[in-house]
Design a protein around this motif. Sequence first.
Motif, mmCIF file in Angstrom:
data_model
loop_
_atom_site.group_PDB
_atom_site.id
_atom_site.type_symbol
_atom_site.label_atom_id
_atom_site.label_comp_id
_atom_site.label_asym_id
_atom_site.label_seq_id
_atom_site.Cartn_x
_atom_site.Cartn_y
_atom_site.Cartn_z
ATOM 1 N N ILE A 162 0.840 -1.204 0.000
ATOM 2 C CA ILE A 162 0.000 0.000 0.000
ATOM 3 C C ILE A 162 0.873 1.252 0.000
ATOM 4 O O ILE A 162 0.638 2.194 -0.754
ATOM 5 C CB ILE A 162 -0.951 -0.009 1.203
ATOM 6 N N LYS A 163 1.912 1.230 0.815
ATOM 7 C CA LYS A 163 2.796 2.389 0.906
ATOM 8 C C LYS A 163 3.495 2.667 -0.414
ATOM 9 O O LYS A 163 3.580 3.814 -0.857
ATOM 10 C CB LYS A 163 3.829 2.177 2.015
ATOM 11 N N TYR A 164 4.013 1.619 -1.041
ATOM 12 C CA TYR A 164 4.781 1.779 -2.271
ATOM 13 C C TYR A 164 3.918 1.660 -3.529
ATOM 14 O O TYR A 164 4.442 1.687 -4.635
ATOM 15 C CB TYR A 164 5.911 0.756 -2.317
ATOM 16 N N GLU A 165 2.587 1.523 -3.348
ATOM 17 C CA GLU A 165 1.659 1.431 -4.476
ATOM 18 C C GLU A 165 2.109 0.342 -5.457
ATOM 19 O O GLU A 165 2.264 0.562 -6.661
ATOM 20 C CB GLU A 165 1.527 2.776 -5.186
ATOM 21 N N SER A 166 2.298 -0.828 -4.931
ATOM 22 C CA SER A 166 2.765 -1.955 -5.745
ATOM 23 C C SER A 166 1.725 -2.351 -6.785
ATOM 24 O O SER A 166 0.528 -2.057 -6.657
ATOM 25 C CB SER A 166 3.055 -3.161 -4.843
ATOM 26 N N SER A 167 2.194 -3.034 -7.800
ATOM 27 C CA SER A 167 1.287 -3.584 -8.809
ATOM 28 C C SER A 167 0.260 -4.482 -8.128
ATOM 29 O O SER A 167 0.580 -5.251 -7.219
ATOM 30 C CB SER A 167 2.077 -4.381 -9.837
ATOM 31 N N ILE A 168 -0.977 -4.395 -8.608
ATOM 32 C CA ILE A 168 -2.038 -5.179 -7.985
ATOM 33 C C ILE A 168 -1.773 -6.670 -8.122
ATOM 34 O O ILE A 168 -2.165 -7.476 -7.264
ATOM 35 C CB ILE A 168 -3.403 -4.804 -8.604
ATOM 36 N N ASP A 169 -1.049 -7.076 -9.173
ATOM 37 C CA ASP A 169 -0.793 -8.497 -9.372
ATOM 38 C C ASP A 169 0.204 -9.062 -8.367
ATOM 39 O O ASP A 169 0.197 -10.259 -8.101
ATOM 40 C CB ASP A 169 -0.306 -8.739 -10.801
ATOM 41 N N VAL A 170 1.050 -8.197 -7.818
ATOM 42 C CA VAL A 170 1.942 -8.642 -6.751
ATOM 43 C C VAL A 170 1.111 -9.018 -5.524
ATOM 44 O O VAL A 170 1.334 -10.048 -4.883
ATOM 45 C CB VAL A 170 2.971 -7.551 -6.405
ATOM 46 N N ALA A 171 0.123 -8.172 -5.220
ATOM 47 C CA ALA A 171 -0.758 -8.468 -4.088
ATOM 48 C C ALA A 171 -1.586 -9.717 -4.338
ATOM 49 O O ALA A 171 -1.825 -10.524 -3.432
ATOM 50 C CB ALA A 171 -1.663 -7.270 -3.814
ATOM 51 N N ILE A 195 -7.950 -2.058 0.327
ATOM 52 C CA ILE A 195 -7.327 -0.733 0.356
ATOM 53 C C ILE A 195 -6.494 -0.513 -0.896
ATOM 54 O O ILE A 195 -6.567 0.542 -1.534
ATOM 55 C CB ILE A 195 -6.455 -0.573 1.615
ATOM 56 N N LEU A 196 -5.698 -1.507 -1.256
ATOM 57 C CA LEU A 196 -4.842 -1.381 -2.436
ATOM 58 C C LEU A 196 -5.684 -1.264 -3.705
ATOM 59 O O LEU A 196 -5.364 -0.471 -4.607
ATOM 60 C CB LEU A 196 -3.906 -2.587 -2.527
ATOM 61 N N CYS A 197 -6.768 -2.014 -3.792
ATOM 62 C CA CYS A 197 -7.632 -1.948 -4.970
ATOM 63 C C CYS A 197 -8.302 -0.586 -5.094
ATOM 64 O O CYS A 197 -8.390 -0.021 -6.188
ATOM 65 C CB CYS A 197 -8.699 -3.047 -4.901
ATOM 66 N N GLN A 199 -7.205 2.195 -3.737
ATOM 67 C CA GLN A 199 -6.134 3.151 -3.980
ATOM 68 C C GLN A 199 -5.801 3.243 -5.463
ATOM 69 O O GLN A 199 -5.541 4.332 -5.988
ATOM 70 C CB GLN A 199 -4.896 2.731 -3.176
ATOM 71 N N GLN A 200 -5.819 2.114 -6.157
ATOM 72 C CA GLN A 200 -5.465 2.073 -7.572
ATOM 73 C C GLN A 200 -6.675 2.020 -8.497
ATOM 74 O O GLN A 200 -6.540 1.847 -9.707
ATOM 75 C CB GLN A 200 -4.560 0.857 -7.830
ATOM 76 N N LYS A 201 -7.871 2.172 -7.933
ATOM 77 C CA LYS A 201 -9.113 2.181 -8.707
ATOM 78 C C LYS A 201 -9.250 0.938 -9.580
ATOM 79 O O LYS A 201 -9.581 1.016 -10.773
ATOM 80 C CB LYS A 201 -9.196 3.446 -9.563
ATOM 81 N N GLN A 202 -8.995 -0.210 -8.967
ATOM 82 C CA GLN A 202 -9.162 -1.500 -9.645
ATOM 83 C C GLN A 202 -10.632 -1.916 -9.525
ATOM 84 O O GLN A 202 -11.031 -2.652 -8.626
ATOM 85 C CB GLN A 202 -8.241 -2.545 -9.018
ATOM 86 N N VAL A 203 -11.451 -1.403 -10.460
ATOM 87 C CA VAL A 203 -12.898 -1.511 -10.336
ATOM 88 C C VAL A 203 -13.365 -2.963 -10.297
ATOM 89 O O VAL A 203 -14.185 -3.349 -9.445
ATOM 90 C CB VAL A 203 -13.580 -0.751 -11.493
ATOM 91 N N ALA A 204 -12.873 -3.781 -11.204
ATOM 92 C CA ALA A 204 -13.323 -5.181 -11.247
ATOM 93 C C ALA A 204 -12.994 -5.898 -9.947
ATOM 94 O O ALA A 204 -13.799 -6.696 -9.439
ATOM 95 C CB ALA A 204 -12.681 -5.899 -12.438
ATOM 96 N N GLU A 205 -11.817 -5.662 -9.411
ATOM 97 C CA GLU A 205 -11.432 -6.294 -8.143
ATOM 98 C C GLU A 205 -12.314 -5.811 -6.994
ATOM 99 O O GLU A 205 -12.694 -6.594 -6.113
ATOM 100 C CB GLU A 205 -9.964 -5.993 -7.840
ATOM 101 N N ILE A 206 -12.634 -4.510 -7.000
ATOM 102 C CA ILE A 206 -13.514 -3.957 -5.954
ATOM 103 C C ILE A 206 -14.875 -4.641 -6.009
ATOM 104 O O ILE A 206 -15.449 -5.009 -4.973
ATOM 105 C CB ILE A 206 -13.651 -2.437 -6.119
ATOM 106 N N PHE A 207 -15.401 -4.829 -7.219
ATOM 107 C CA PHE A 207 -16.684 -5.515 -7.366
ATOM 108 C C PHE A 207 -16.599 -6.931 -6.801
ATOM 109 O O PHE A 207 -17.511 -7.383 -6.083
ATOM 110 C CB PHE A 207 -17.082 -5.583 -8.842
ATOM 111 N N TYR A 225 -16.759 -0.272 5.465
ATOM 112 C CA TYR A 225 -17.846 0.453 4.821
ATOM 113 C C TYR A 225 -17.307 1.657 4.046
ATOM 114 O O TYR A 225 -17.682 1.912 2.907
ATOM 115 C CB TYR A 225 -18.856 0.936 5.866
ATOM 116 N N SER A 226 -16.415 2.411 4.677
ATOM 117 C CA SER A 226 -15.882 3.617 4.058
ATOM 118 C C SER A 226 -15.103 3.285 2.795
ATOM 119 O O SER A 226 -15.206 3.987 1.781
ATOM 120 C CB SER A 226 -14.988 4.372 5.050
ATOM 121 N N LEU A 227 -14.315 2.221 2.834
ATOM 122 C CA LEU A 227 -13.549 1.809 1.659
ATOM 123 C C LEU A 227 -14.474 1.409 0.508
ATOM 124 O O LEU A 227 -14.254 1.783 -0.645
ATOM 125 C CB LEU A 227 -12.631 0.650 2.008
#
Length: 591
Positions: A162-171, A195-197, A199-207, A225-227
């Motif tokens: 989260i701190k280093y905004e890593s690629s979502i695929d690493v997570a 949080i990482l999703c 942060q990076q607006k990974q819409v499909a992952e958020i869904f 809830y807030s996230l």
Amino acid sequence: MAFFLQASNWGLQTFLGRCFLFQPASTCQKSLALMVHLRSRDQVKGLPFTTSSQSAVPQDLRGVHMLHKSRSGSRDGEKEKRKESSREEDKKKSLMSPFSAGAAKHRSVRQRTPTSMRLPRLSKKDDIQPPEKPLNAEEWQEWRTRLKHLTNFETVMLRRMIKYESSIDVAKSLMADVVLRNGEVKYNLLLGYLILCVQQKQVAEIFDIYDIIKLRFKTLDPGCYSLLIRGLSDTERWREAILLLKEIRKVTPPSKGNYGYCIKGALNNQDVKLALELYHEMVAENVMPHMDVLQAFFDTCKGTQDDKLKKELLDMLLYFRENQLYPNEAVMQSIKLWFESIPGEKWTGRLTSMENGWGCPVCNQVLETIELSKKEYNILKKKIMKNVMQGNDIFKKTTPQELKRFQDFMENRLPYDIVLDGLNIVRCVSRICGYNVLFDVVSYFAQQNLRLLVLGRKHLNEFQFWKWNAMTARQGKVDFFFTENISQDDPFLVYATLHSGNNCKFVTRDLLRDHKACLPESIQQLFFKWQRGHQLMPFASRTKKIYFAPILSYDTVVQTTGDTWHIPYDDHLVERYSYEVPRKWLCLRRK
């Protein structure tokens, strides 16, 4: 939620990702094996491993990769290496010689090590940088081995990502490894991945995560809830964020961020009616909206011919006035463009700076005075006496006996022209010079034939106050009142100034926030206006001389006559202290 994503296998991989969270470990392992097979098949075909973000963490050239450290048994080496024979030790040390063939071979091995295989870099503060590419189970195990001192490896690693905004695929690769090891993903890890999703607006992952959470948990904590509200509000499923806002009310009052994301989601989808309902709801709950939320209303409603909607936006400007809010430059520009876009009204806006006068340089409109009316002054004085001087909180700063002594002291000496916070002025500069500076300030006002009251604590009287008693007090221009060393003199400062009349000024750098907090909200802005019109703020120059910030003759709030609006705003190039007011204004006139 797919932990190894390929665009061509989206539906299957999403299904398998959910299997990770709900199926037994054996099923998860089979699913993971199929994913790995898909990944290998794509690599054989020459297809790159798809990543959802290109923001890989740049390499820190000053860091040292733990995998490639010396084999000589350093403090970061493994315990097994320390137990090897002395002959092996000598051999390994020789390999590190910069002139040996072995060292060259060793360096060549290091250069061939893939980036994704590199183990964590540690800074002096043990700040772990996550891997730059997805890892498989064996590679993650190597990281765990090297970082075995971490009690919660996965949580720490997610925080680093989260701190280093890593690629979502690493997570994703980490989460897949967690499922392979444990058979499930715990709530805290799922929240970290969310949080990482977001942060990076990974819409499909958020869904995917939202759908999983709805099935697994009946209620959520406010943070989750807030996230989800933040993640969903800017998507086609934004109305589900509104439903979550209703759910969060069952747990805790929604924050300004919760309301703000839902309002912007509604405005982005042209549902202005719903956005206004949420706005009125948050204001009724005394939740102050962020500036970008108010800006979104003006941006969305440009060119409106709806009189009711126009009134709503004008009321928002009055909300600025009532709450002493100053829009930033971006919001000011949105307000200006909105006025100029109203059909048939011919508004024009110009930017200007107000000098210490009464009128606007653009339209010559006289601005409201900073002085309180007689009615306002009496209301404030009454509330100060009841809530500040007579309330229970006053005795945390003084004693009933001391307060009675001060009131008796003031009875035959009022009114004063200037009330000074002596100790506060002394602290404007170094303590050694402070007493001389205070003496100069008192002398400056005394020479203008003004009656002064200097408030201080008893330890000040032990220094140079005898000089003032001898030089000025005999002339009847200066009075001194000293409180106990453990007391605070702010309540006495406010009391003496208010009881000296509307023309009395006070000198202190204290912002008097405690006194304002003791007042009802309906009176706090009145107190702030009185403070701006009566407080002389002392500043020390490099030469230890004191100067005072001028008191403006006009009130720095949103003002209107119907055909004109004057709106003070914050210039993005100018930083100001909380006790200062903006000097830039937007002047709007209707022709």
